[in-house]
Design an enzyme around this catalytic site. Structure first.
Site, PDB file in Angstrom:
ATOM      1  N   ASP A  41     -13.560  -6.651  -5.953  1.00 11.82           N
ATOM      2  CA  ASP A  41     -13.805  -6.978  -4.542  1.00 11.82           C
ATOM      3  C   ASP A  41     -15.222  -7.523  -4.454  1.00 11.82           C
ATOM      4  OD1 ASP A  41     -11.346  -5.797  -3.916  1.00 11.82           O
ATOM      5  OD2 ASP A  41     -12.271  -3.832  -3.557  1.00 11.82           O
TER       6      ASP A  41
ATOM      7  N   ASP B 285       0.856  -1.193   0.000  1.00  8.16           N
ATOM      8  CA  ASP B 285       0.000   0.000   0.000  1.00  8.16           C
ATOM      9  C   ASP B 285       0.887   1.236   0.000  1.00  8.16           C
ATOM     10  OD1 ASP B 285      -2.257  -1.466  -0.026  1.00  8.16           O
ATOM     11  OD2 ASP B 285      -2.764  -1.184   2.086  1.00  8.16           O
TER      12      ASP B 285
END
Lengths: 193, 251
Positions: free
Chosen positions: B130, B11
């Site tokens: 997702d 990230d």
């Protein structure tokens, strides 16, 4: 060493430039015929779709220039495919250096082939110091058919030519610039030709 | 044989890695370039950078980071997060990214997948999905999983394949963060119904989970974050175990 990477608008060439920089060579990016002709070594890259890449090549007159080159030329990925006789992608005629055709993988395998696969039956100074079955990074939906100019083979549903050589012209389907230290060795070998 | 891929995910916020990374021998664990190099040395097959910068300045810094990663790292990498246009992708590829990953923006405007694959080629377009299983049905979620939709996972995956996606990165929200293993049933179904590579994401906790997702889940690649960042599963050992279990990996 004057290394020129042919810049005709097809795809991302930064990675190739950086890979040579890691080997200590600053490559020149150019589509200018005089600059290309004056190089010691030439890289012909290509990412994307064959017919539009070929169109860009024609627009800049490079399709005529490339066959006249006498220095070592390395086609990478789509660059190698465009040096073949033809490709099924967009039913495109290639530059015709390598006497083989480019076909689409059958749907018995996932397309694109994406990831690390091995190269074998290595037959050129380009692979000096590279062991049989070394892993290379590949991303492609089309492959060059095996022919007597094949200098490396890879299996993906079919046994195909993952590298080709004709006189001063070399082509690799894999991305040496993204294939870790073994890939870097191949680029160094190209510089050493 | 084409090998199964192991992909650490980092990230990135304002050009720095966030969430704890606990590596030995790193001068600066927040430096994405240094981490990327270390992962490449450890045998990672690819890397994914997820940009979670909220501001334009943050994104500009990310571009700079992408350039530095491309300069110094000799394995392929994907950049995702906040990409919604051809121009966004062009900028990332110009900086040396190999692939981009798009998610919510593709759901909002599915034509984006066509535009990107036509302009840059399918090989650099990863569609991240997702999804969460609710009453037996897998529903696509947006904005990092916070917004549910009525879209079916499998239908959406097939649609993006037809639109030119080169790869699917499927994160199961039911499994993400649990460390209980990947969503292998759904992954196997995706792998059977689609003819593009499928990356498994969400749920990695131990080595067996990777073995299972390659065998039972028929995944082409497995992505994880914390188990790699904290050294819980060192990649060289993971790959040796996979090899022992007759899974083709690059050693």
């Amino acid at each position: 060493m004057k290394l020129v990477i042919i810049n005709y608008g097809a795809g991302n060439i930064k990675s190739i430039q950086f890979a040579f920089k890691r080997l200590g060579v600053d490559a020149i990016l150019s589509n200018d015929a005089d600059v290309i002709k004056s190089a010691d070594k030439i890289v012909f890259p290509g990412v994307g779709e064959a017919s539009s890449a070929m169109k860009m090549l024609k627009e800049s007159g490079l399709d005529k220039l490339i066959p006249t080159l006498k220095q070592p030329v390395l086609g990478i990925c789509l660059g190698m495919q465009l040096l073949c006789k033809s490709t099924e992608e967009g039913h495109t005629k290639g530059v015709g250096i390598f006497q083989t055709d480019v076909k689409r993988f059958d749907s018995n395998v996932k397309v694109p082939q994406m990831g690390w696969n091995v190269i074998k039956d290595l037959k050129s100074d380009l692979f000096k110091g590279i062991k049989e079955n070394e892993y290379m990074y590949l991303v492609h939906s089309y492959y060059a058919e095996h022919c007597n100019e094949t200098i490396a083979k890879t299996d993906y549903g079919i046994n195909y030519a993952s590298a080709l050589k004709h006189e001063n012209f070399y082509g690799v389907q894999f991305h040496p610039e993204k294939s870790s230290t073994a890939g870097a060795r191949i680029l160094q070998n190209f510089l050493d030709l | 044989m084409l090998t199964k891929r192991i992909i650490p995910c980092l990230d990135i916020k304002n050009g720095r890695t966030v969430k704890g990374v606990n590596f030995v021998d790193l001068r600066d664990a927040g430096d994405p370039v240094e981490l990327a190099k270390q992962y490449a040395d450890y045998g990672a097959d690819e890397l994914v950078f997820l940009d979670i910068s909220a501001t334009l300045e943050g994104r500009a810094t990310t571009l700079d980071m992408v350039l530095h990663v491309a300069e110094q790292v000799n394995i392929p990498f994907t950049v995702g997060g906040g990409i919604s246009s051809v121009a966004d992708v062009d900028a990332l590829l110009q900086c040396g990214a190999d692939k981009v990953s798009i998610n919510s923006s593709a759901v909002k405007r599915p034509e984006l997948v066509n535009e990107l694959s036509n302009k840059f080629g399918s090989q650099c377009v990863v569609v991240a999905i997702d999804a969460k299983q609710v009453d037996g049905n897998w529903k696509v979620h947006l904005a990092g999983g916070s917004i549910p939709t009525e879209i079916d996972l499998f239908q959406w995956a097939k649609e993006v394949e037809q639109r030119g996606a080169g790869e699917i990165l499927f994160t199961s929200m039911n499994h993400d963060g649990t460390k209980n293993g990947f969503a292998n049933e759904a992954l196997a179904k995706l792998s059977e119904e689609l003819n593009i590579p499928i990356i498994a994401s969400g749920g990695a906790g131990n080595v067996q989970h990777f073995i299972d997702t390659f065998k039972d889940g028929k995944s082409d690649a497995a992505l994880a974050a914390s188990v790699f960042h904290f050294g819980e599963i060192p990649i060289p050992e993971l790959k040796k175990e996979l090899k022992k279990n007759h899974i083709e990996v690059r050693l």
